[in-house]
Write a protein that holds these residues in place. Structure first.
Motif, short mmCIF file in Angstrom:
data_model
loop_
_atom_site.label_atom_id
_atom_site.label_comp_id
_atom_site.label_asym_id
_atom_site.label_seq_id
_atom_site.Cartn_x
_atom_site.Cartn_y
_atom_site.Cartn_z
N ALA A 123 11.15 2.87 -4.59
CA ALA A 123 10.47 2.40 -5.81
C ALA A 123 9.04 2.91 -5.89
O ALA A 123 8.53 3.22 -6.96
N LEU A 124 8.40 3.02 -4.75
CA LEU A 124 7.01 3.49 -4.70
C LEU A 124 6.90 5.00 -4.86
O LEU A 124 5.92 5.50 -5.40
N LEU A 177 6.48 -1.01 -10.43
CA LEU A 177 5.25 -1.06 -11.23
C LEU A 177 4.04 -0.54 -10.45
O LEU A 177 3.00 -0.24 -11.04
N GLN A 178 4.17 -0.43 -9.12
CA GLN A 178 3.09 0.10 -8.29
C GLN A 178 3.19 1.61 -8.10
O GLN A 178 2.30 2.23 -7.52
N ASN A 179 4.29 2.19 -8.56
CA ASN A 179 4.47 3.64 -8.42
C ASN A 179 3.36 4.35 -9.20
O ASN A 179 3.21 4.13 -10.40
N LYS A 216 3.23 -9.39 -14.50
CA LYS A 216 2.47 -8.36 -13.78
C LYS A 216 1.90 -7.33 -14.75
O LYS A 216 0.76 -6.88 -14.59
N ILE A 217 2.68 -6.96 -15.75
CA ILE A 217 2.20 -6.01 -16.76
C ILE A 217 0.99 -6.58 -17.49
O ILE A 217 -0.01 -5.89 -17.71
N ALA A 218 1.09 -7.84 -17.85
CA ALA A 218 0.01 -8.49 -18.61
C ALA A 218 -1.29 -8.61 -17.81
O ALA A 218 -2.38 -8.69 -18.38
N PRO A 236 0.82 -1.21 0.00
CA PRO A 236 0.00 0.00 0.00
C PRO A 236 0.85 1.26 0.00
O PRO A 236 1.96 1.27 0.52
N LEU A 237 0.34 2.33 -0.58
CA LEU A 237 1.06 3.60 -0.59
C LEU A 237 0.96 4.29 0.76
O LEU A 237 1.83 5.05 1.14
#
Length: 222
Positions: free
Chosen positions: A105-106, A129-131, A155-157, A3-4
């Motif tokens: 990364a976030l 990728l969650q950023n 994850k992208i897919a 979570p952010l």
């Protein structure tokens, strides 16, 4: 997914704060850092010295009871080239712990994201990728890469929003590192001209080329 909310900037190292300030994802992070660190003069001084810190944040720090000293003179770090700046950020990132790199990364900006996508720890790379500020252009670059972990391509897919982008779909299908089940599930979405190129692409699997050939025949029949 991580979570952010609940990220503890109050306990972040000075090095991590410096990187967040230098390559900020969003201007709001400056105030967030300031409010979380009113009792840490060294962190407040990082904000005051940075030319990137918004004026309202600097005023907040100076007016707050948390800062007893006068602010230092504002200085600007000078980088001769973008490459030198990247190298400097890279060297400092190497000194961070895994948990700090995940936080970065976030919350990091584009330069930080680019470097962390190549992080040897897969969890760090996946967290990029969650950023919330990552762009579809950045995702397309990852989808084309043959050096990223397979988990990133998976994850992208799985993200519907990204799969709506044709360039990302094309990048995944034509990337030899993409798992076969993903490539085969997306190949029907390709335009006819790209299917024709895929059929001749010797870098992808025989199964994928055969599927492209089959789809081309079906389209020509109609």
């Amino acid at each position: 997914e991580i979570p952010l909310i609940g990220i503890d900037l109050a306990n972040a190292s000075e090095l991590l704060i410096e990187l967040l300030v230098e390559d900020a994802m969003d201007p709001s992070i400056f105030m967030e850092i300031a409010k979380a660190n009113l009792n840490r003069r060294e962190v407040l001084n990082i904000l005051l010295e940075s030319p990137e810190t918004p004026d309202d944040v600097k005023r907040f720090i100076i007016d707050s009871k948390g800062l007893l000293d006068k602010p230092k003179v504002v200085t600007t770090k000078i980088y001769k080239t973008p490459e030198q700046r990247q190298e400097t950020i890279f060297q400092r990132i190497q000194r961070l712990s895994v948990s700090e790199r995940i936080l970065l990364a976030l919350r990091g900006g584009k330069d930080v994201r680019t470097l962390l996508l190549r992080d040897p720890n897969k969890e760090v790379a996946l967290t990029v990728l969650q950023n919330p500020k990552i762009t579809e252009t950045e995702i397309e670059i990852v989808a084309k890469s043959r050096s990223v972990p397979e988990e990133l391509l998976r994850k992208i897919a799985k993200k519907r929003e990204w799969i709506k982008n044709y360039n990302i779909v094309l990048a995944l299908v034509t990337n030899p590192k993409t798992p076969a089940n993903i490539s085969l599930s997306l190949v029907n979405d390709l335009r006819t001209k790209d299917l024709a190129l895929l059929e001749k692409n010797k870098n992808v699997s025989e199964g994928l080329r055969a599927m492209a050939k089959k789809l081309l025949r079906a389209r020509k029949a109609h």
